[in-house]
Write a protein that holds these residues in place. Structure first.
Motif, PDB file in Angstrom:
ATOM      1  N   VAL A  29     -13.054  12.919  -5.966  1.00 23.77           N
ATOM      2  CA  VAL A  29     -11.677  12.731  -5.531  1.00 23.77           C
ATOM      3  C   VAL A  29     -11.528  12.619  -4.017  1.00 23.77           C
ATOM      4  O   VAL A  29     -10.920  11.678  -3.515  1.00 23.77           O
ATOM      5  CB  VAL A  29     -10.787  13.863  -6.088  1.00 23.77           C
ATOM      6  N   GLU A  69     -15.801  17.979 -14.987  1.00 21.59           N
ATOM      7  CA  GLU A  69     -14.803  18.260 -13.964  1.00 21.59           C
ATOM      8  C   GLU A  69     -15.416  18.378 -12.569  1.00 21.59           C
ATOM      9  O   GLU A  69     -14.807  18.001 -11.567  1.00 21.59           O
ATOM     10  CB  GLU A  69     -14.053  19.538 -14.317  1.00 21.59           C
ATOM     11  N   ALA A  70     -16.632  18.917 -12.511  1.00 24.79           N
ATOM     12  CA  ALA A  70     -17.287  19.062 -11.200  1.00 24.79           C
ATOM     13  C   ALA A  70     -17.450  17.683 -10.549  1.00 24.79           C
ATOM     14  O   ALA A  70     -17.262  17.527  -9.339  1.00 24.79           O
ATOM     15  CB  ALA A  70     -18.634  19.744 -11.351  1.00 24.79           C
ATOM     16  N   SER A  90      -5.363  19.472 -14.559  1.00 29.47           N
ATOM     17  CA  SER A  90      -5.216  18.580 -13.408  1.00 29.47           C
ATOM     18  C   SER A  90      -3.954  18.859 -12.620  1.00 29.47           C
ATOM     19  O   SER A  90      -3.987  18.994 -11.409  1.00 29.47           O
ATOM     20  CB  SER A  90      -5.179  17.127 -13.859  1.00 29.47           C
ATOM     21  N   CYS A  91      -2.851  18.961 -13.348  1.00 29.66           N
ATOM     22  CA  CYS A  91      -1.569  19.006 -12.638  1.00 29.66           C
ATOM     23  C   CYS A  91      -1.257  20.394 -12.076  1.00 29.66           C
ATOM     24  O   CYS A  91      -0.438  20.524 -11.187  1.00 29.66           O
ATOM     25  CB  CYS A  91      -0.445  18.528 -13.534  1.00 29.66           C
ATOM     26  N   ASN A 103     -14.111  16.520  -9.248  1.00 26.50           N
ATOM     27  CA  ASN A 103     -13.787  17.193  -7.982  1.00 26.50           C
ATOM     28  C   ASN A 103     -14.532  16.582  -6.809  1.00 26.50           C
ATOM     29  O   ASN A 103     -13.971  16.385  -5.735  1.00 26.50           O
ATOM     30  CB  ASN A 103     -14.125  18.681  -8.072  1.00 26.50           C
ATOM     31  N   ASP A 149      -3.863  15.246  -7.080  1.00 25.00           N
ATOM     32  CA  ASP A 149      -3.842  15.517  -8.524  1.00 25.00           C
ATOM     33  C   ASP A 149      -3.854  14.220  -9.327  1.00 25.00           C
ATOM     34  O   ASP A 149      -4.481  14.119 -10.370  1.00 25.00           O
ATOM     35  CB  ASP A 149      -2.602  16.325  -8.904  1.00 25.00           C
ATOM     36  N   ARG A 182      -9.643  20.926  -0.148  1.00 27.73           N
ATOM     37  CA  ARG A 182      -9.517  22.349  -0.469  1.00 27.73           C
ATOM     38  C   ARG A 182      -9.754  23.247   0.737  1.00 27.73           C
ATOM     39  O   ARG A 182      -9.593  24.457   0.646  1.00 27.73           O
ATOM     40  CB  ARG A 182     -10.421  22.721  -1.634  1.00 27.73           C
ATOM     41  N   ARG A 227      -7.207  12.917  -9.411  1.00 29.59           N
ATOM     42  CA  ARG A 227      -8.015  13.638 -10.399  1.00 29.59           C
ATOM     43  C   ARG A 227      -7.799  13.035 -11.782  1.00 29.59           C
ATOM     44  O   ARG A 227      -8.738  12.831 -12.544  1.00 29.59           O
ATOM     45  CB  ARG A 227      -7.653  15.127 -10.436  1.00 29.59           C
ATOM     46  N   ALA A 228      -6.541  12.731 -12.061  1.00 29.34           N
ATOM     47  CA  ALA A 228      -6.222  12.118 -13.353  1.00 29.34           C
ATOM     48  C   ALA A 228      -6.906  10.757 -13.468  1.00 29.34           C
ATOM     49  O   ALA A 228      -7.435  10.389 -14.521  1.00 29.34           O
ATOM     50  CB  ALA A 228      -4.708  11.978 -13.505  1.00 29.34           C
ATOM     51  N   PRO A 282     -11.088  13.838 -21.169  1.00 28.04           N
ATOM     52  CA  PRO A 282      -9.923  14.180 -21.983  1.00 28.04           C
ATOM     53  C   PRO A 282      -8.615  13.877 -21.257  1.00 28.04           C
ATOM     54  O   PRO A 282      -8.372  14.411 -20.184  1.00 28.04           O
ATOM     55  CB  PRO A 282     -10.071  15.686 -22.203  1.00 28.04           C
ATOM     56  N   ASN A 283      -7.828  12.985 -21.780  1.00 33.90           N
ATOM     57  CA  ASN A 283      -6.513  12.716 -21.194  1.00 33.90           C
ATOM     58  C   ASN A 283      -5.588  12.155 -22.261  1.00 33.90           C
ATOM     59  O   ASN A 283      -6.041  11.656 -23.288  1.00 33.90           O
ATOM     60  CB  ASN A 283      -6.622  11.731 -20.021  1.00 33.90           C
ATOM     61  N   THR A 307     -10.629  11.349 -14.184  1.00 34.27           N
ATOM     62  CA  THR A 307     -10.826  11.876 -15.530  1.00 34.27           C
ATOM     63  C   THR A 307     -10.750  10.718 -16.520  1.00 34.27           C
ATOM     64  O   THR A 307     -11.547  10.607 -17.451  1.00 34.27           O
ATOM     65  CB  THR A 307      -9.752  12.934 -15.849  1.00 34.27           C
ATOM     66  N   LEU A 340      -4.548  19.644 -18.930  1.00 34.09           N
ATOM     67  CA  LEU A 340      -5.923  19.219 -18.643  1.00 34.09           C
ATOM     68  C   LEU A 340      -6.520  19.950 -17.455  1.00 34.09           C
ATOM     69  O   LEU A 340      -7.639  19.681 -17.062  1.00 34.09           O
ATOM     70  CB  LEU A 340      -5.938  17.727 -18.289  1.00 34.09           C
ATOM     71  N   MET A 346     -11.219  26.756 -12.223  1.00 33.62           N
ATOM     72  CA  MET A 346     -11.927  25.643 -11.605  1.00 33.62           C
ATOM     73  C   MET A 346     -10.957  24.731 -10.876  1.00 33.62           C
ATOM     74  O   MET A 346      -9.897  24.399 -11.403  1.00 33.62           O
ATOM     75  CB  MET A 346     -12.681  24.860 -12.666  1.00 33.62           C
TER      76      MET A 346
END
Ligand SMILES: Cc1cc2nc3c(=O)[nH]c(=O)nc-3n(C[C@H](O)[C@H](O)[C@H](O)COP(=O)(O)OP(=O)(O)OC[C@H]3O[C@@H](n4cnc5c(N)ncnc54)[C@H](O)[C@@H]3O)c2cc1C
Ligand code: HEM
Lengths: 321, 130
Positions: B27, B20-21, A38-39, B24, B54, A311, B57-58, B67-68, B61, A36, A57
C-alpha cells in the motif's frame, strides 16, 4: 466458546465466530462496514482480555498498546470485556492549580487530580463545563508525582470555551475532565529513529509532552521540533525549548514565523514548509503533526511523499467544534 | 507431502502472495507512486490520507483475489464520480503500471504478478463505466 461483556451485559461468542458477529447477533449496534479489517470502522477496545494478533494487524502501535482491536477480525481466545468506541466517556473532577499567561493570548492551565491520571504524553482530553459545553485540549506534560496535567490554552476572540477558561475559571475551581484519548504519542521503540515534530500555535502542547517523553526514554535518534506561529510574540516556551536544545545534542528547536516581520534567529515561513526544506528525506522517520487541520493534512501527504511510512505518521488536527 | 501439494494448488493468489502482510507492504509503495504521478494524482486529492490508504488496502485485497464483498456494480459506483472527471483508459493503464512496479519492487514472483494484473485488468470496464 467465550463470553463477551459490553456495558455490563454478557454475550456468547461461538467457536469460529468473530466478536463483531457475536455482538451483532446479540443486538449490540457495533458500527462496521467492510468486515475485512480494512476500513477499521469496527475498532473497539478491550478492557479485559488480550486481543489475538490477527485482530490488531494493521493498527498503529499506539492503538495496539491500548488494546484496541478490530471486532471483525477477532476470534477471541479468552473471555473479554469490551468497550465500543462511541460509548460515553468517563469524566473525573480535577482542581485548577495554576492559570498563568505564557504570552499575550495563551495560558498555561494546570489541573490536579486526587489520584493517578494515566495517559500517554501527547494525548488529549475533553474538558467539560457545568452546562455541558465540551472542548478537546492536549496534555502538554508527562506524568507527574503530583497527578497534575498541564494544558496550553489559546484564547480565541468570541471563543465560547477558551474565553471562559481564560476569564472565569479560577484556581481552586473544579472542572470535569474526560479520560485521555487519541493515539498521537511516543512509543519507546526504535529509539534510533529520527523524530520530526511539527506544530502550529498550541499544537506545541502535545509536542512538548511527546518531546519530554522521548528525551526521558533516552531517545537516541535526532529530534527536530518546528513550531509555527505568525509573529514573534505568538511564540511561547521558547526559552525552555532553547535550553533543552542546549542540553541535548540530538534535539533541535526551530521557531518559524509566517508573518512579514522576521527577526534574525527565526525561520521565515510556515513551519511545515521550513521542515520540508530542512529535511530532504523522511524515510524511516517518525512524524508528529499537531495543530491547524490544513497544516496537518498537507504535511501528512508531504511527509508520506518524502518517504515516511503511513504508520509512522501521527497526527492530531485541532478541528474546532 | 501430498497434503501440502494439494494445499498449494488450492491456495488462493491472496494466500500465495502473502495475504494481509503483503497488502500492508504494497500500500505505502503504491500510493506514493500514485501521488507522485501527475497523470493521475488529481483523482486522489481527497483530504483524508488515512481513508485513502484504506481504499488502497481494499484495492490490493481485491487485486490479490482476497476476501472482499465488492461487486462489479460496487466498482462502477465507487469510480463513477471519477469517470465524470474524465477517468479513461490511459489512467487505468497508469494504475496498472504502478501495480506492476510495486509488486516487482516487493520481489513478488513474476507469475503471481501476472495473476494479480489479470484480476485488476478484469475490472477495467466496470471501473471506467463502460
Ligand atoms: C484533538 C484536539 C486537541 C486540541 N488541543 C488544543 C490545545 O491544546 N490548546 C488549544 O488552545 N486548543 C486546542 N484545541 C482546540 C479546542 O478544542 C477548541 O476548538 C478551541 O479552544 C476553540 O473553542 P472555543 O469554544 O473557545 O471557540 P468556539 O466558540 O468553538 O469558536 C469561536 C470562533 O472561533 C473560530 N475558531 C475555532 N478554532 C479556531 C482557530 N484555531 N483559529 C481561529 N479561529 C478559530 C470558530 O470558527 C468560531 O468562529 C484542540 C482541538 C482538538 C480537536
Ligand atoms: C485497476 C483496477 C482498479 C481496482 C481493482 C480498483 C479498486 C478500488 C477499490 C476496491 C476502491 C474502494 C472503493 C470503496 O470502498 O469506496 C477504490 C477506490 C478508488 N479508486 Fe480504484 N480501482 C481501480 C482503478 C482505479 C483507477 C484507474 C483510478 C484512478 C486513476 C482509481 C481511483 C480510485 C479512487 C480515487 C478511489 C477512492 C474513491 C473515493 O474516495 O470516493 N481506481 N478503487
Amino acid at each position: 466458546m467465550t463470553l463477551l461483556t459490553v456495558a455490563d451485559k454478557t454475550y456468547l461468542c461461538e467457536k469460529e465466530e468473530t466478536v463483531l458477529e457475536a455482538l451483532l447477533r446479540g443486538g449490540v449496534a457495533v458500527p462496521y462496514v467492510c468486515k475485512l479489517g480494512s476500513c477499521q470502522t469496527c475498532l473497539v477496545r478491550s478492557l479485559q482480555g488480550t486481543p489475538p494478533e490477527l485482530a490488531q494487524m494493521g493498527l498503529k502501535d499506539t492503538l495496539k498498546k491500548q488494546r484496541y482491536f478490530l471486532a471483525c477480525r477477532c476470534y477471541p481466545t479468552e473471555d473479554m470485556t469490551i468497550r465500543l468506541s462511541d460509548q460515553s466517556a468517563f469524566y473525573r473532577d480535577g482542581i485548577v492549580t495554576k492559570n498563568q499567561m505564557l504570552n499575550h493570548n495563551t495560558m498555561l492551565l494546570e489541573i490536579k487530580f486526587a489520584d493517578a491520571f494515566e495517559f500517554y504524553p501527547g494525548q488529549f482530553v475533553n474538558l467539560q463545563r457545568r452546562d455541558g459545553l465540551t472542548r478537546s485540549y492536549s496534555i502538554a506534560n508527562i506524568p507527574q508525582q503530583s497527578n497534575t496535567l498541564a494544558f496550553h490554552i489559546r484564547r480565541l476572540p468570541e471563543g465560547r470555551f477558551s474565553e471562559w477558561l481564560h476569564d472565569e475559571l479560577e484556581t481552586g475551581d473544579t472542572i470535569a475532565v474526560s479520560e485521555p484519548r487519541g493515539h498521537c504519542f511516543y512509543l519507546p521503540q526504535r529509539s534510533e529513529q529520527g523524530l520530526l515534530l511539527v506544530g502550529t500555535g498550541t499544537g506545541l502542547a502535545p509536542l512538548e509532552g511527546i518531546l519530554l517523553d522521548a528525551l526521558q526514554h533516552q531517545h537516541t535518534g535526532v529530534i527536530h521540533l518546528f513550531h509555527g506561529v505568525c509573529e514573534v510574540n505568538d511564540l511561547y516556551r521558547s526559552d525552555f525549548l532553547q535550553d533543552l536544545a542546549a542540553q541535548h545534542d540530538n534535539f533541535t528547536y526551530t521557531p518559524c514565523l509566517s508573518g512579514k516581520f522576521v527577526p534574525v534567529g527565526f525561520a521565515k515561513g510556515y513551519a511545515h514548509d521550513v521542515a520540508l526544506a530542512t529535511l530532504s528525506d523522511l524515510k524511516n522517520w517518525r512524524v508528529f503533526l499537531c495543530g491547524h487541520p490544513d497544516m496537518v493534512n498537507q504535511m501528512k501527504r508531504q511527509a508520506f511523499l518524502k518517504g515516511a511510512a503511513m504508520r509512522d505518521i501521527y497526527a492530531d488536527a485541532f478541528f474546532s467544534a | 507431502m501430498s497434503d501440502s501439494t494439494t494445499e498449494t494448488t488450492h491456495a488462493t493468489l491472496y494466500e500465495r502472495i502473502g495475504g494481509e502482510a503483503a497488502v500492508n507492504a504494497a500500500v505505502d509503495l503504491f500510493y506514493r507512486k500514485v501521488l507522485n504521478d501527475y497523470r493521475i494524482n488529481r483523482f486522489f486529492d481527497g483530504a483524508d490520507m488515512e481513508k485513502q490508504i484504506d481504499k488502497q488496502r481494499a484495492f490490493f485485497t481485491m487485486a490479490f483475489g482476497g476476501p472482499n464483498n465488492y461487486t462489479g456494480q460496487d466498482m462502477r459506483n465507487a469510480h463513477a464520480h471519477l469517470v465524470k472527471k474524465g477517468l479513461d483508459d490511459s489512467h487505468f493503464d497508469a494504475v496498472m503500471e504502478h501495480l506492476g512496479a510495486t509488486l516487482v519492487e516487493l520481489n513478488v514472483p513474476a507469475e503471481l504478478i501476472t495473476e494479480a494484473a489479470a484480476i485488476a485488468e478484469s475490472t477495467r470496464n466496470d471501473i471506467l463505466g463502460k
